[in-house]
Design a protein around this motif. Sequence first.
Motif, PDB file in Angstrom:
ATOM      1  N   SER A 293       0.857  -1.179   0.000  1.00  0.00           N
ATOM      2  CA  SER A 293       0.000   0.000   0.000  1.00  0.00           C
ATOM      3  C   SER A 293       0.896   1.232   0.000  1.00  0.00           C
ATOM      4  CB  SER A 293      -0.889   0.016   1.251  1.00  0.00           C
ATOM      5  OG  SER A 293      -0.093   0.230   2.415  1.00  0.00           O
ATOM      6  N   PHE A 294       0.317   2.379  -0.318  1.00  0.00           N
ATOM      7  CA  PHE A 294       1.089   3.627  -0.302  1.00  0.00           C
ATOM      8  C   PHE A 294       1.703   3.840   1.072  1.00  0.00           C
ATOM      9  CE2 PHE A 294       1.406   8.124   0.689  1.00  0.00           C
ATOM     10  CZ  PHE A 294       2.240   8.556  -0.321  1.00  0.00           C
ATOM     11  N   GLU A 295       0.907   3.629   2.107  1.00  0.00           N
ATOM     12  CA  GLU A 295       1.373   3.877   3.469  1.00  0.00           C
ATOM     13  C   GLU A 295       2.511   2.941   3.851  1.00  0.00           C
ATOM     14  OE1 GLU A 295      -1.808   3.538   2.544  1.00  0.00           O
ATOM     15  OE2 GLU A 295      -2.603   5.530   2.938  1.00  0.00           O
ATOM     16  N   ALA A 296       2.405   1.657   3.477  1.00  0.00           N
ATOM     17  CA  ALA A 296       3.455   0.688   3.798  1.00  0.00           C
ATOM     18  C   ALA A 296       4.741   1.009   3.035  1.00  0.00           C
ATOM     19  CB  ALA A 296       2.979  -0.729   3.485  1.00  0.00           C
ATOM     20  N   ALA A 297       4.602   1.405   1.766  1.00  0.00           N
ATOM     21  CA  ALA A 297       5.774   1.754   0.965  1.00  0.00           C
ATOM     22  C   ALA A 297       6.456   2.991   1.539  1.00  0.00           C
ATOM     23  CB  ALA A 297       5.374   1.981  -0.493  1.00  0.00           C
ATOM     24  N   LEU A 298       5.678   3.983   1.941  1.00  0.00           N
ATOM     25  CA  LEU A 298       6.239   5.202   2.517  1.00  0.00           C
ATOM     26  C   LEU A 298       6.933   4.907   3.846  1.00  0.00           C
ATOM     27  CD1 LEU A 298       6.558   8.232   2.128  1.00  0.00           C
ATOM     28  CD2 LEU A 298       4.386   8.537   3.323  1.00  0.00           C
TER      29      LEU A 298
ATOM     30  N   GLY B 227      18.864   1.394  -3.837  1.00  0.00           N
ATOM     31  CA  GLY B 227      18.091   0.838  -4.951  1.00  0.00           C
ATOM     32  C   GLY B 227      16.657   0.538  -4.550  1.00  0.00           C
ATOM     33  N   GLU B 228      16.486  -0.076  -3.386  1.00  0.00           N
ATOM     34  CA  GLU B 228      15.144  -0.362  -2.888  1.00  0.00           C
ATOM     35  C   GLU B 228      14.384   0.937  -2.641  1.00  0.00           C
ATOM     36  OE1 GLU B 228      12.819  -2.476   0.865  1.00  0.00           O
ATOM     37  OE2 GLU B 228      15.006  -2.603   0.762  1.00  0.00           O
ATOM     38  N   GLY B 229      15.061   1.907  -2.066  1.00  0.00           N
ATOM     39  CA  GLY B 229      14.426   3.189  -1.793  1.00  0.00           C
ATOM     40  C   GLY B 229      13.966   3.875  -3.067  1.00  0.00           C
ATOM     41  N   ASP B 230      14.768   3.781  -4.106  1.00  0.00           N
ATOM     42  CA  ASP B 230      14.393   4.381  -5.387  1.00  0.00           C
ATOM     43  C   ASP B 230      13.145   3.690  -5.955  1.00  0.00           C
ATOM     44  OD1 ASP B 230      14.875   6.275  -7.536  1.00  0.00           O
ATOM     45  OD2 ASP B 230      15.406   4.505  -8.736  1.00  0.00           O
ATOM     46  N   ARG B 231      13.091   2.376  -5.868  1.00  0.00           N
ATOM     47  CA  ARG B 231      11.900   1.651  -6.353  1.00  0.00           C
ATOM     48  C   ARG B 231      10.675   2.013  -5.518  1.00  0.00           C
ATOM     49  NH1 ARG B 231      15.909  -2.221  -6.529  1.00  0.00           N
ATOM     50  NH2 ARG B 231      15.123  -3.284  -4.677  1.00  0.00           N
ATOM     51  N   LEU B 232      10.854   2.166  -4.223  1.00  0.00           N
ATOM     52  CA  LEU B 232       9.742   2.564  -3.356  1.00  0.00           C
ATOM     53  C   LEU B 232       9.270   3.982  -3.690  1.00  0.00           C
ATOM     54  CD1 LEU B 232      11.092   1.094  -0.038  1.00  0.00           C
ATOM     55  CD2 LEU B 232       8.891   0.491  -1.060  1.00  0.00           C
ATOM     56  N   ARG B 233      10.205   4.890  -3.944  1.00  0.00           N
ATOM     57  CA  ARG B 233       9.857   6.256  -4.314  1.00  0.00           C
ATOM     58  C   ARG B 233       9.049   6.273  -5.602  1.00  0.00           C
ATOM     59  NH1 ARG B 233      11.008   9.315  -8.119  1.00  0.00           N
ATOM     60  NH2 ARG B 233      12.689   7.998  -8.867  1.00  0.00           N
TER      61      ARG B 233
ATOM     62  N   GLU C 274       5.214   7.554  -5.946  1.00  0.00           N
ATOM     63  CA  GLU C 274       4.892   8.594  -6.920  1.00  0.00           C
ATOM     64  C   GLU C 274       3.795   8.125  -7.877  1.00  0.00           C
ATOM     65  OE1 GLU C 274       7.186  10.922 -10.478  1.00  0.00           O
ATOM     66  OE2 GLU C 274       8.289  10.577  -8.616  1.00  0.00           O
ATOM     67  N   ALA C 275       3.888   6.881  -8.325  1.00  0.00           N
ATOM     68  CA  ALA C 275       2.871   6.339  -9.232  1.00  0.00           C
ATOM     69  C   ALA C 275       1.509   6.265  -8.544  1.00  0.00           C
ATOM     70  CB  ALA C 275       3.291   4.953  -9.729  1.00  0.00           C
ATOM     71  N   ARG C 276       1.517   5.857  -7.276  1.00  0.00           N
ATOM     72  CA  ARG C 276       0.248   5.788  -6.529  1.00  0.00           C
ATOM     73  C   ARG C 276      -0.366   7.174  -6.364  1.00  0.00           C
ATOM     74  NH1 ARG C 276      -0.958   0.685  -3.337  1.00  0.00           N
ATOM     75  NH2 ARG C 276       0.174  -0.775  -4.653  1.00  0.00           N
ATOM     76  N   LEU C 277       0.474   8.176  -6.085  1.00  0.00           N
ATOM     77  CA  LEU C 277      -0.034   9.541  -5.936  1.00  0.00           C
ATOM     78  C   LEU C 277      -0.592  10.068  -7.251  1.00  0.00           C
ATOM     79  CD1 LEU C 277       2.643  11.176  -3.625  1.00  0.00           C
ATOM     80  CD2 LEU C 277       0.270  10.648  -3.057  1.00  0.00           C
ATOM     81  N   GLN C 278       0.077   9.781  -8.345  1.00  0.00           N
ATOM     82  CA  GLN C 278      -0.412  10.229  -9.648  1.00  0.00           C
ATOM     83  C   GLN C 278      -1.737   9.558  -9.993  1.00  0.00           C
ATOM     84  OE1 GLN C 278       2.867   9.486 -12.313  1.00  0.00           O
ATOM     85  NE2 GLN C 278       3.920  11.364 -11.728  1.00  0.00           N
ATOM     86  N   ALA C 279      -1.869   8.277  -9.657  1.00  0.00           N
ATOM     87  CA  ALA C 279      -3.125   7.568  -9.913  1.00  0.00           C
ATOM     88  C   ALA C 279      -4.250   8.158  -9.067  1.00  0.00           C
ATOM     89  CB  ALA C 279      -2.960   6.078  -9.617  1.00  0.00           C
ATOM     90  N   ALA C 280      -3.944   8.482  -7.821  1.00  0.00           N
ATOM     91  CA  ALA C 280      -4.961   9.078  -6.944  1.00  0.00           C
ATOM     92  C   ALA C 280      -5.368  10.449  -7.460  1.00  0.00           C
ATOM     93  CB  ALA C 280      -4.426   9.177  -5.515  1.00  0.00           C
TER      94      ALA C 280
END
Length: 82
Positions: free
Chosen positions: A12-17, A42-48, A52-58
């Motif tokens: 979820s967005f919250e878990a990724a953040l 690398g993991e942090g970049d994928r999470l970012r 970002e994709a989730r925010l754009q979709a919202a």
Amino acid sequence: MAEQPDTIADLSFEAALKRLEEIVRRLESGDASLDESIELYGEGDRLRQQCEARLQAAQARIEKIQLGREGQPAGTAPFDAA
């Protein structure tokens, strides 16, 4: 320790953040080895990217209320950030 991209996409967005914040704290602490720091980055970049994709979709789902001539709600239109 690093999350797989498929696993990140399932968060979820919250878990990724939350995980991203953990990574930032770990990197800022200076306790991670160079190799671990590279993996965490690398993991942090994928999470970012995922956040970002989730925010754009919202944002794309947000609708603004359109008012009619008399100031009454007359319907909705897609959100336009511009």
